[in-house]
Design a protein around this motif. Structure first.
Motif, mmCIF file in Angstrom:
data_model
loop_
_atom_site.group_PDB
_atom_site.id
_atom_site.type_symbol
_atom_site.label_atom_id
_atom_site.label_comp_id
_atom_site.label_asym_id
_atom_site.label_seq_id
_atom_site.Cartn_x
_atom_site.Cartn_y
_atom_site.Cartn_z
ATOM 1 N N ALA A 138 0.838 -1.205 0.000
ATOM 2 C CA ALA A 138 0.000 0.000 0.000
ATOM 3 C C ALA A 138 0.873 1.255 0.000
ATOM 4 O O ALA A 138 0.571 2.239 -0.696
ATOM 5 C CB ALA A 138 -0.933 -0.009 1.205
ATOM 6 N N LEU A 139 1.960 1.236 0.767
ATOM 7 C CA LEU A 139 2.862 2.395 0.799
ATOM 8 C C LEU A 139 3.541 2.611 -0.554
ATOM 9 O O LEU A 139 3.740 3.753 -0.979
ATOM 10 C CB LEU A 139 3.913 2.207 1.894
ATOM 11 N N VAL A 140 3.908 1.526 -1.214
ATOM 12 C CA VAL A 140 4.492 1.645 -2.560
ATOM 13 C C VAL A 140 3.495 2.307 -3.501
ATOM 14 O O VAL A 140 3.840 3.208 -4.281
ATOM 15 C CB VAL A 140 4.911 0.264 -3.104
ATOM 16 N N TRP A 141 2.258 1.868 -3.450
ATOM 17 C CA TRP A 141 1.205 2.433 -4.302
ATOM 18 C C TRP A 141 1.012 3.922 -4.023
ATOM 19 O O TRP A 141 0.913 4.735 -4.937
ATOM 20 C CB TRP A 141 -0.078 1.650 -4.086
ATOM 21 N N ILE A 142 0.974 4.282 -2.746
ATOM 22 C CA ILE A 142 0.831 5.696 -2.381
ATOM 23 C C ILE A 142 2.022 6.502 -2.883
ATOM 24 O O ILE A 142 1.872 7.597 -3.442
ATOM 25 C CB ILE A 142 0.690 5.843 -0.856
ATOM 26 N N ALA A 143 3.226 5.963 -2.710
ATOM 27 C CA ALA A 143 4.433 6.694 -3.098
ATOM 28 C C ALA A 143 4.494 6.937 -4.602
ATOM 29 O O ALA A 143 4.857 8.022 -5.061
ATOM 30 C CB ALA A 143 5.680 5.941 -2.633
ATOM 31 N N VAL A 144 4.130 5.931 -5.404
ATOM 32 C CA VAL A 144 4.205 6.106 -6.858
ATOM 33 C C VAL A 144 3.098 7.052 -7.331
ATOM 34 O O VAL A 144 3.286 7.830 -8.277
ATOM 35 C CB VAL A 144 4.162 4.743 -7.578
ATOM 36 N N LEU A 145 1.938 7.018 -6.663
ATOM 37 C CA LEU A 145 0.876 7.976 -6.992
ATOM 38 C C LEU A 145 1.316 9.397 -6.672
ATOM 39 O O LEU A 145 1.038 10.341 -7.435
ATOM 40 C CB LEU A 145 -0.395 7.644 -6.216
ATOM 41 N N ARG A 146 2.003 9.581 -5.571
ATOM 42 C CA ARG A 146 2.480 10.919 -5.195
ATOM 43 C C ARG A 146 3.518 11.428 -6.179
ATOM 44 O O ARG A 146 3.584 12.629 -6.447
ATOM 45 C CB ARG A 146 3.038 10.882 -3.772
ATOM 46 N N VAL A 147 4.331 10.529 -6.732
ATOM 47 C CA VAL A 147 5.258 10.950 -7.798
ATOM 48 C C VAL A 147 4.462 11.467 -8.993
ATOM 49 O O VAL A 147 4.735 12.545 -9.532
ATOM 50 C CB VAL A 147 6.169 9.777 -8.222
ATOM 51 N N TRP A 148 3.471 10.693 -9.416
ATOM 52 C CA TRP A 148 2.679 11.078 -10.586
ATOM 53 C C TRP A 148 1.975 12.418 -10.368
ATOM 54 O O TRP A 148 1.966 13.278 -11.253
ATOM 55 C CB TRP A 148 1.659 9.982 -10.892
ATOM 56 N N LEU A 149 1.411 12.608 -9.193
ATOM 57 C CA LEU A 149 0.665 13.828 -8.911
ATOM 58 C C LEU A 149 1.567 15.047 -8.712
ATOM 59 O O LEU A 149 1.086 16.181 -8.731
ATOM 60 C CB LEU A 149 -0.218 13.626 -7.674
ATOM 61 N N SER A 150 2.851 14.810 -8.518
ATOM 62 C CA SER A 150 3.789 15.934 -8.346
ATOM 63 C C SER A 150 4.301 16.480 -9.676
ATOM 64 O O SER A 150 5.030 17.474 -9.687
ATOM 65 C CB SER A 150 4.988 15.484 -7.500
ATOM 66 N N LEU A 151 3.909 15.870 -10.785
ATOM 67 C CA LEU A 151 4.465 16.267 -12.082
ATOM 68 C C LEU A 151 3.885 17.568 -12.617
ATOM 69 O O LEU A 151 4.358 18.091 -13.625
ATOM 70 C CB LEU A 151 4.231 15.150 -13.107
ATOM 71 N N SER A 152 2.850 18.084 -11.967
ATOM 72 C CA SER A 152 2.283 19.364 -12.392
ATOM 73 C C SER A 152 1.690 20.065 -11.188
ATOM 74 O O SER A 152 1.518 19.476 -10.120
ATOM 75 C CB SER A 152 1.205 19.146 -13.458
ATOM 76 N N GLU A 153 1.401 21.340 -11.369
ATOM 77 C CA GLU A 153 0.769 22.141 -10.330
ATOM 78 C C GLU A 153 -0.179 23.131 -10.987
ATOM 79 O O GLU A 153 -0.064 23.393 -12.204
ATOM 80 C CB GLU A 153 1.828 22.891 -9.523
ATOM 81 N N PRO A 154 -1.119 23.693 -10.241
ATOM 82 C CA PRO A 154 -2.004 24.691 -10.839
ATOM 83 C C PRO A 154 -1.214 25.856 -11.412
ATOM 84 O O PRO A 154 -0.185 26.260 -10.857
ATOM 85 C CB PRO A 154 -2.878 25.135 -9.652
ATOM 86 N N ALA A 155 -1.671 26.387 -12.508
ATOM 87 C CA ALA A 155 -0.943 27.455 -13.195
ATOM 88 C C ALA A 155 -0.843 28.715 -12.363
ATOM 89 O O ALA A 155 -0.010 29.582 -12.642
ATOM 90 C CB ALA A 155 -1.618 27.768 -14.532
ATOM 91 N N THR A 156 -1.667 28.837 -11.315
ATOM 92 C CA THR A 156 -1.612 30.021 -10.458
ATOM 93 C C THR A 156 -0.545 29.904 -9.388
ATOM 94 O O THR A 156 -0.266 30.869 -8.686
ATOM 95 C CB THR A 156 -2.963 30.230 -9.756
#
Length: 240
Positions: free
Chosen positions: A208-226
């Motif tokens: 479960a921690l591996v899954w969370i960690a790889v998801l957090r990598v994916w979600l860190s690839l962008s941020e709101p334009a503001t």
């Protein structure tokens, strides 16, 4: 399950009561009790099928889907979205593509891990069915998948360190690497100690921690334009 269900309902209430109200967070929050309810139905099926390995695997996969929903909700709640919903890339296109492969690799490792458990001594009590697979062969496949996943993570981390991604992406990749090394250590500890039951519990938690960690990598690839400028090359492809 009842306790988890209460927490998911609290998330729905919190998202609805939030000011300023955000429709995207409310929609994501609704997914949490839906996943729990769906998994409760599957859990009943698991009992009815006397811990059939296929049903237990389905139960676990649905749990990871709920975790995905929760991680996305948590990450989005910490952001201030752009008025038009646009996002700015924090990594080049090559890192984004490689990170997509990390998601696939994580899925392969987790699924082969469920096959190991379903074939081994801890897939329920002595009366429970096992998958009709040679457990030693499945263990080797799972181990090879883990090594490839670890190598891919190191490669993406090297790319990010080389200037192809922002600091947040690098930090998340480092966290993923730590979790992977710890999970691999538990796996080999299991293998060389005849798979004690207590380590299976830790290994499932580690998955479960591996899954969370790889998801957090994916979600860190962008941020709101503001958000404050921290992006790398504008040639990178923004992820939603």
């Amino acid at each position: 399950t009842g306790a988890v269900g209460l927490f998911t309902l609290a998330a729905v209430v919190g998202a609805r009561a939030r000011r300023p109200y955000r429709d995207d967070l409310f929609r994501w929050s609704l997914g949490l009790p839906a996943w729990v309810f769906a998994n409760a139905l599957v859990g009943a099926l698991v009992v009815w099928l006397h811990l059939s390995p296929a049903s237990v695997i389905g139960h676990f996969v649905l749990s990871l889907a709920a975790v995905w929903n929760a991680v996305v909700l948590y990450e989005r709640a910490g952001e201030e979205p752009a008025p038009d919903g646009s996002r700015r890339a924090l990594a080049t296109g090559s890192v984004v593509a490689a990170s997509r492969l990390l998601l696939v690799a994580a899925g392969v490792v987790i699924m082969t891990g469920t096959l190991v458990t379903g074939s081994g001594p801890h897939a329920g009590d002595q009366r429970a069915d096992r998958l009709h697979l040679a457990v030693d062969d499945v263990v080797r496949i799972h181990g090879a998948a883990m090594i490839l996943f670890l190598g891919a993570t190191l490669a993406v981390l090297w790319m990010a360190h080389d200037g192809d991604a922002g600091a947040r992406v690098v930090d998340r990749l480092r966290q993923l690497l730590v979790v992977l090394v710890a999970q691999a250590g538990i796996g080999y500890w299991q293998y060389f100690t005849d798979v004690p039951a207590v380590l299976v519990g830790f290994h499932v938690f580690g998955a479960a921690l591996v899954w969370i960690a790889v998801l957090r990598v994916w979600l860190s690839l962008s941020e709101p334009a503001t958000a404050s400028v921290s992006a790398v090359s504008p040639a990178a492809t923004a992820q939603s």
